[in-house]
Design an enzyme around this catalytic site. Structure first.
Site, mmCIF file in Angstrom:
data_model
loop_
_atom_site.group_PDB
_atom_site.id
_atom_site.type_symbol
_atom_site.label_atom_id
_atom_site.label_comp_id
_atom_site.label_asym_id
_atom_site.label_seq_id
_atom_site.Cartn_x
_atom_site.Cartn_y
_atom_site.Cartn_z
ATOM 1 C CD GLU A 243 -3.051 3.221 -5.095
ATOM 2 O OE1 GLU A 243 -1.875 2.972 -5.258
ATOM 3 O OE2 GLU A 243 -3.761 2.430 -5.341
ATOM 4 N NE ARG B 29 -4.239 -1.268 0.110
ATOM 5 C CZ ARG B 29 -4.335 -2.442 -0.887
ATOM 6 N NH1 ARG B 29 -3.434 -2.533 -1.764
ATOM 7 N NH2 ARG B 29 -5.405 -3.192 -1.016
HETATM 8 P P1 NAI Z 1 -1.549 -11.032 5.130
HETATM 9 O O1 NAI Z 1 -2.589 -10.470 5.916
HETATM 10 O O2 NAI Z 1 -1.595 -12.543 4.443
HETATM 11 O O3 NAI Z 1 -0.207 -10.712 5.708
HETATM 12 C C1 NAI Z 1 0.313 -9.578 6.242
HETATM 13 C C2 NAI Z 1 1.250 -10.065 7.097
HETATM 14 O O4 NAI Z 1 2.057 -8.596 7.427
HETATM 15 C C3 NAI Z 1 0.939 -10.702 8.202
HETATM 16 O O5 NAI Z 1 1.769 -11.627 8.393
HETATM 17 C C4 NAI Z 1 1.110 -9.640 9.304
HETATM 18 O O6 NAI Z 1 1.384 -10.255 10.556
HETATM 19 C C5 NAI Z 1 2.177 -8.834 8.844
HETATM 20 N N1 NAI Z 1 2.302 -7.426 9.601
HETATM 21 C C6 NAI Z 1 1.359 -6.777 10.187
HETATM 22 N N2 NAI Z 1 1.772 -5.679 10.684
HETATM 23 C C7 NAI Z 1 3.036 -5.659 10.585
HETATM 24 C C8 NAI Z 1 4.061 -4.831 10.906
HETATM 25 N N3 NAI Z 1 3.869 -3.690 11.477
HETATM 26 N N4 NAI Z 1 5.403 -5.420 10.362
HETATM 27 C C9 NAI Z 1 5.876 -6.416 9.676
HETATM 28 N N5 NAI Z 1 4.611 -7.418 9.335
HETATM 29 C C10 NAI Z 1 3.485 -7.059 9.890
HETATM 30 O O7 NAI Z 1 -1.683 -10.264 3.620
HETATM 31 P P2 NAI Z 1 -1.202 -10.581 2.246
HETATM 32 O O8 NAI Z 1 -2.268 -11.240 1.186
HETATM 33 O O9 NAI Z 1 -0.015 -11.178 2.246
HETATM 34 O O10 NAI Z 1 -1.162 -8.936 1.664
HETATM 35 C C11 NAI Z 1 -0.233 -8.066 2.012
HETATM 36 C C12 NAI Z 1 -0.695 -6.680 1.479
HETATM 37 O O11 NAI Z 1 -0.727 -6.530 0.136
HETATM 38 C C13 NAI Z 1 -2.133 -6.274 1.579
HETATM 39 O O12 NAI Z 1 -2.332 -5.863 2.998
HETATM 40 C C14 NAI Z 1 -2.269 -5.357 0.623
HETATM 41 O O13 NAI Z 1 -2.265 -4.142 1.102
HETATM 42 C C15 NAI Z 1 -1.232 -5.578 -0.500
HETATM 43 N N6 NAI Z 1 -1.996 -5.978 -1.782
HETATM 44 C C16 NAI Z 1 -1.409 -5.458 -2.758
HETATM 45 C C17 NAI Z 1 -1.860 -5.640 -4.074
HETATM 46 C C18 NAI Z 1 -1.600 -5.029 -5.341
HETATM 47 O O14 NAI Z 1 -2.137 -5.370 -6.561
HETATM 48 N N7 NAI Z 1 -0.484 -4.273 -5.294
HETATM 49 C C19 NAI Z 1 -2.947 -6.883 -4.189
HETATM 50 C C20 NAI Z 1 -3.275 -7.583 -2.716
HETATM 51 C C21 NAI Z 1 -2.678 -7.215 -1.746
#
Ligand code: NAI
Length: 332
Positions: free
Chosen positions: A264, A235
């Site tokens: 964005e 993000r």
């Molecule tokens: P997820 O929920 O499976 O993983 C997120 C991880 O970040 C979790 O393991 C969580 O514990 C960790 N986390 C939370 N706070 C943290 C911190 N302060 N420091 C380090 N780690 C922390 O989510 P997923 O599916 O892996 O997605 C990650 C992000 O990718 C989403 O939140 C979304 O914003 C972004 N995304 C972007 C897309 C794009 O098209 N560019 C598409 C899909 C998701």
């Protein structure tokens, strides 16, 4: 169920119409984003279907609730654009698509790393112009580098799996350890400061929350190696863009690859070729030779969009039938 579908593109219609043959919802597509100015369009619709840059802050939710909206069906994973606490107070249920293809985002992430390291975008334009010189195109072996992953959830884990294949050293920082990352991909969990200090490539895969807003700021950049590569497919507001510009100008940041940008909403997903650019920070970012920007397309593969369509419509059906909502977003 009657669904007001915002921020629609022709590709959304194609995939949602196909998936809806199974569910039979009554979808009305709107091209416009859902904002304070456009929310009237949702009047009389029990469900509003929204995407990453629709604005679902408290005032919008209050108005939507007054118009009869009971369900916000997000067709994305992130929910940072929704005031979840207000939704709860108003009795609006919020559902999302937590996983559709982490591979899509992970593959794009690695694509940005390779494009930056081997300067593929420059090389391609040079060759097309008949310039076959290699000056300036030298890269580095990713195998010999240390990659730091901030967040090892679904996407971070996929990136770890791909980078493990490259043979590089993998560090990570997360609130929770991912045993697959540790046991199968040799990921070593370290503090954020250690990750910054040791990584040649820092890749962001954590969600945008209050505590991760501007996670990459002046202080964080100061702790990184000179010439570090920073990749953000998560993000936009995880990075303080002004600090990134300063880091690029000083040479502290050697490469920046972003698929997301903190402002964005006013730019991405539209053709702005003939519009005057008013965002000076974004305009400055586009001038650096060592910055690659894509417009929030990491998710954009056939498999991912088909799964987004199916899960979104399935979430709506589950709500309609009063079933347990496995993809509900909770306010805690
Ligand atoms: P997820 O929920 O499976 O993983 C997120 C991880 O970040 C979790 O393991 C969580 O514990 C960790 N986390 C939370 N706070 C943290 C911190 N302060 N420091 C380090 N780690 C922390 O989510 P997923 O599916 O892996 O997605 C990650 C992000 O990718 C989403 O939140 C979304 O914003 C972004 N995304 C972007 C897309 C794009 O098209 N560019 C598409 C899909 C998701």
């Amino acid at each position: 169920m009657k669904v007001a579908f915002f921020s629609t593109k022709p590709y959304d219609r194609r995939f949602f119409d196909e998936a809806n043959k199974e569910f039979g919802h009554e979808i009305t597509y709107f091209e416009t984003r859902l904002t304070r100015q456009t929310l009237k369009l949702a009047e009389g619709f029990e469900c509003a279907c929204a995407f990453v840059n629709d604005q679902l802050e408290a005032s919008v939710l209050i108005a939507l609730a007054a118009q009869g909206t009971r369900l916000i069906a997000l067709r994305c994973a992130g929910f940072n654009n929704v005031d979840i606490h207000s939704a709860k107070e108003l009795g609006i249920t919020v559902v999302r698509v937590p996983a559709y293809s982490p591979y899509a985002v992970a593959e794009h992430t690695v694509g940005l790393m390779l494009a930056l390291n081997r300067k593929i975008y420059w090389a391609n334009s040079r060759v097309k112009e008949g310039n076959f010189a290699l000056d300036g195109l030298m890269g580095f072996d990713i195998r010999s580098s240390t990659v730091g992953l901030v967040g090892t959830g679904k996407i971070g884990e996929c990136v770890a799996s791909i980078m493990h294949g490259f043979g590089c050293r993998l560090l990570a920082h997360d609130k929770y350890r991912n045993s697959v990352c540790e046991e199968e991909y040799g990921v070593e969990y370290v503090s954020l400061d250690e990750l910054f200090a040791q990584s040649d490539i820092v890749s962001l895969h954590c969600p945008l929350f209050t505590d991760t807003h501007h996670l990459i700021n002046h202080d964080a950049i100061a702790k990184m190696k000179r010439g570090v590569m920073i990749i953000n497919t998560s993000r936009g507001a995880l990075i303080d863009s002004k600090a990134a510009v300063e880091g690029l100008k000083s040479g502290k940041i050697g490469y920046l690859g972003i698929d997301v940008y903190e402002e964005e909403e006013e730019l991405f997903f539209e053709d702005k070729t003939f519009e005057i650019r008013t965002d000076d920070v974004f305009a400055r970012l586009t001038t650096f030779p060592n910055v690659v920007i894509t417009g929030h397309q990491a998710y954009f593969t056939q498999e991912a969009v088909a799964r987004i369509a199916h899960t979104t419509l399935e979430n709506i059906t589950s709500y309609e039938r009063g079933e347990e909502l496995v993809n509900v977003v909770r306010a805690d």
